[in-house]
Write a protein that holds these residues in place. Structure first.
Motif: not given
Length: 136
Positions: A42-49, A58-59, A79-86
């Motif tokens: 049910x949770x929308x997915x987002x693209x990371x990286x 990822x959900x 992936x990690x850069x976007x996770x940390x930055x955003x």
């Protein structure tokens, strides 16, 4: 002759620390493949990286994520850069094959070791690595 070849391959693999086992029964392989099917969520997915290697779906529910642990990153950390930055999620990388973290963001740090059970100085156990970060 078959036994001689099989034994030779097993010895060669053992010298290179590679495990060679028997074949799994066809029914077991088929059953495992049937488990690998898409599941609707049910949770929308987002693209990371990145668009290629290093990109993941990822959900879109990252609240409560305390950290990301990424063993074996090489020189790609989109992936990690976007996770940390955003999302301001600290990312801990481990890879002895690179000289420095592939990103200079302060939330990204690298352990210059491989993750594994080898007792040499180039390896660290997964539990020890996580415990050093005192996150989980």
């Amino acid at each position: 002759m078959k036994h001689f070849i099989r034994t030779g391959i097993q010895r060669l693999a053992a010298r290179n620390e590679v495990f060679v086992g028997g074949l799994a029964p066809k029914a077991d392989v088929s059953a495992a493949i049937l488990l690998l099917r898409p599941v609707a969520i049910q949770t929308p997915l987002i693209r990371m990286g990145g668009q290629g290697d290093g990109g993941y779906l990822l959900p879109d529910h990252l609240d409560g994520i305390d950290a990301c642990f990424s063993p074996g990153v090489d020189d790609v950390a989109t992936f990690e850069t976007q996770l940390a930055r955003d999302h301001q999620i600290p990312c801990f990388l481990a890879d002895a094959s690179v000289d420095k973290a592939p990103s200079e963001l302060p939330l990204i740090t690298i352990e210059p070791k491989f993750i594994g059970s080898d007792p040499s100085e180039n390896f660290i156990g997964l539990e020890d690595w996580i415990a050093q970060r005192q996150v989980i």
